[in-house]
Scaffold this active site. Structure first.
Site, PDB file in Angstrom:
ATOM      1  N   CYS A 161     -99.432 -24.694 -86.375  1.00 32.54           N
ATOM      2  CA  CYS A 161    -100.474 -24.867 -85.365  1.00 32.54           C
ATOM      3  C   CYS A 161    -101.864 -24.500 -85.860  1.00 32.54           C
ATOM      4  O   CYS A 161    -102.844 -24.643 -85.123  1.00 32.54           O
ATOM      5  CB  CYS A 161    -100.117 -24.047 -84.132  1.00 32.54           C
ATOM      6  N   HIS A 299    -106.798 -19.375 -79.209  1.00 32.22           N
ATOM      7  CA  HIS A 299    -105.605 -20.176 -79.497  1.00 32.22           C
ATOM      8  C   HIS A 299    -104.710 -20.214 -78.255  1.00 32.22           C
ATOM      9  O   HIS A 299    -104.207 -21.264 -77.882  1.00 32.22           O
ATOM     10  CB  HIS A 299    -104.859 -19.583 -80.687  1.00 32.22           C
ATOM     11  N   GLU A 310    -103.297 -12.018 -79.312  1.00 26.54           N
ATOM     12  CA  GLU A 310    -104.595 -12.592 -79.681  1.00 26.54           C
ATOM     13  C   GLU A 310    -105.728 -11.881 -78.952  1.00 26.54           C
ATOM     14  O   GLU A 310    -106.793 -11.644 -79.537  1.00 26.54           O
ATOM     15  CB  GLU A 310    -104.637 -14.080 -79.373  1.00 26.54           C
ATOM     16  N   LYS A 328    -105.951 -25.240 -73.942  1.00 24.22           N
ATOM     17  CA  LYS A 328    -104.532 -25.612 -73.866  1.00 24.22           C
ATOM     18  C   LYS A 328    -104.018 -25.545 -72.430  1.00 24.22           C
ATOM     19  O   LYS A 328    -102.964 -26.105 -72.121  1.00 24.22           O
ATOM     20  CB  LYS A 328    -103.689 -24.718 -74.776  1.00 24.22           C
ATOM     21  N   HIS A 333    -100.107 -27.602 -75.703  1.00 20.75           N
ATOM     22  CA  HIS A 333    -100.250 -27.159 -77.089  1.00 20.75           C
ATOM     23  C   HIS A 333     -99.980 -28.337 -78.013  1.00 20.75           C
ATOM     24  O   HIS A 333     -98.841 -28.796 -78.146  1.00 20.75           O
ATOM     25  CB  HIS A 333     -99.287 -26.018 -77.359  1.00 20.75           C
ATOM     26  N   PHE A 392     -96.912 -20.660 -86.465  1.00 21.85           N
ATOM     27  CA  PHE A 392     -95.658 -20.130 -86.982  1.00 21.85           C
ATOM     28  C   PHE A 392     -95.730 -20.080 -88.511  1.00 21.85           C
ATOM     29  O   PHE A 392     -96.243 -20.993 -89.154  1.00 21.85           O
ATOM     30  CB  PHE A 392     -94.493 -21.030 -86.567  1.00 21.85           C
TER      31      PHE A 392
END
Length: 404
Positions: A161, A299, A310, A328, A333, A392
């Site tokens: 991502c 994010h 975050e 998002k 996402h 990830f």
């Protein structure tokens, strides 16, 4: 020697809110959700059928003979890059000084799965002769480079991502190192198919709010239950400021700094210390003090674990004073495209003095100590903004943009 700044002269986007930048940006400012229930036959037995899907067919604006050779993500990259290129005024640049960097997390996953179904049905001889070029992850960058005649490089970061944001950071680095004068950069993803949906559902990463799809993606909300898988693409045209000035180009914003690092820890769980380090390094490279940051595009995927981590990183690296948005909540996402879509939203916010709201935020998670924009778009002129993208594998990427 004084470093020539890097400026953004072109922007393009396709999101679940619209097939171009103008429609997508208007949707973000209006707080519109692009999340729907997937009604395709292949999705009927899936445990999760929520997704952010494009409202247009990306292949419809391409010649049919070209569209049929491209995976959906390649079509999206081509259309979006052409929009950004046109927005930049179609720069006259030596092909040896023009590069393309398009990131993706999965590449042609729909072609991979579609062609596999043909083989599984015993029809191998009916596979598309274009199958290989449709499924390869470097396809979007390769096709865009061919379309524009870019010979300084066609690169493809694949960092989950963070891919789209890392692509933009690589583009900035190429200009800084005098490897190119102009770089077309961004991210793309078209993952809405049975295997990605089933696999993320099996991880318990996805929202299951089927009774209210538009409210399923809810970053920072106390009642969030996972992210919504989405598709999209975003591309920017970056140039040396001197090159852009010489041709009289319009400038949307300055690409001031970037940083990429890795957690080297857990494959899925983020490390807020390294996220904060990415933010701090990007600010230092941009020459921007934390106190000067007026906006953070988080994010913020809407997962119970990820959002507070975050928020912790933002507070540690910048503080709690900037306005924070998380688009998002409207697009879902978009994986490898997310960092590029976030960058484009950040650039537009700087340009227009308008910050999109985070929708579906009914009750702020008490762990989140940030000034999250909610309700309606906030009218605010800011000088410096940060856009985060984390993936990830422990991939962390932060971009810093400033008003021109």
């Amino acid at each position: 020697m004084v470093r020539d700044r890097i400026v953004v002269t072109g922007i393009g986007a396709m999101t679940p809110l619209g097939g171009d930048l103008a429609t997508s940006w208007a949707g973000l400012l209006a707080g519109t959700s692009g999340v729907v229930i997937v009604e395709d036959e292949w999705a009927r037995e899936l445990p999760v059928r929520l997704a952010g899907r494009l409202p247009v067919d990306p292949g419809a604006s391409l010649p049919r003979k070209d569209a049929r050779k491209l995976d959906r993500c390649e079509q999206m990259a081509m259309v979006t890059a052409r929009e950004a290129w046109a927005d930049a005024g179609r720069p006259q640049v030596d092909p040896q000084r023009l590069a393309v960097v398009i990131g993706t997390g999965y590449g042609g996953v729909q072609s991979t799965l579609g062609q596999h179904r043909i083989v599984e049905a015993g029809n191998a001889r009916r596979m598309s002769p274009h199958a290989i070029i449709m499924l390869m992850a470097n396809g979007p960058a390769a096709w865009v480079s061919i379309d524009l005649g870019a010979k300084a490089g066609a690169r493809t970061p694949v960092s989950a991502c963070a891919s789209g944001a890392e692509a933009i950071s690589i583009a900035m680095e190429m200009i800084d190192l005098d490897l190119a004068d102009v770089v077309v950069a961004g991210g793309v993803e078209a993952p809405v198919d049975n295997l990605p949906l089933a696999a993320f559902a099996q991880m318990r990463a996805l929202s299951t709010r089927h009774d209210d799809p538009a409210a399923a993606s809810r970053p920072f909300d106390a009642d969030r239950d996972g992210f919504v898988l989405g598709e999209g693409a975003a591309v920017v045209v970056l140039e040396r400021e001197g090159f852009a000035a010489a041709r009289g180009a319009r400038v949307h914003a300055v690409a001031a700094g970037a940083s990429v690092n890795s957690d080297a820890a857990d494959i899925t769980t983020a490390d807020p210390v390294n996220q904060a380090r990415a933010i701090s390094t990007a600010l230092r490279r941009a020459g921007v003090a934390p106190t000067d940051v007026g906006l953070v595009h988080a994010h913020a995927t809407s997962t119970p674990v990820g959002d507070p981590l975050e928020a912790e990183a933002i507070a540690a690296a910048i503080g709690t004073h900037p306005a924070v948005t998380a688009t998002k909540s409207m697009t879902g996402h978009t994986l490898g495209a997310a960092g590029a879509i976030g960058a484009v939203a950040t650039i537009c916010a700087l340009r227009d003095g308008l910050i999109p709201p985070v929708i579906n935020l009914d009750r702020l998670d008490p762990e989140i100590k940030l000034d999250v924009v909610t309700g309606v778009a906030r009218r605010e002129r800011v000088h410096a903004a940060v856009a985060n993208a984390f993936g990830f594998g422990g991939h962390n990427a932060t971009l810093v943009f400033t008003a021109r």
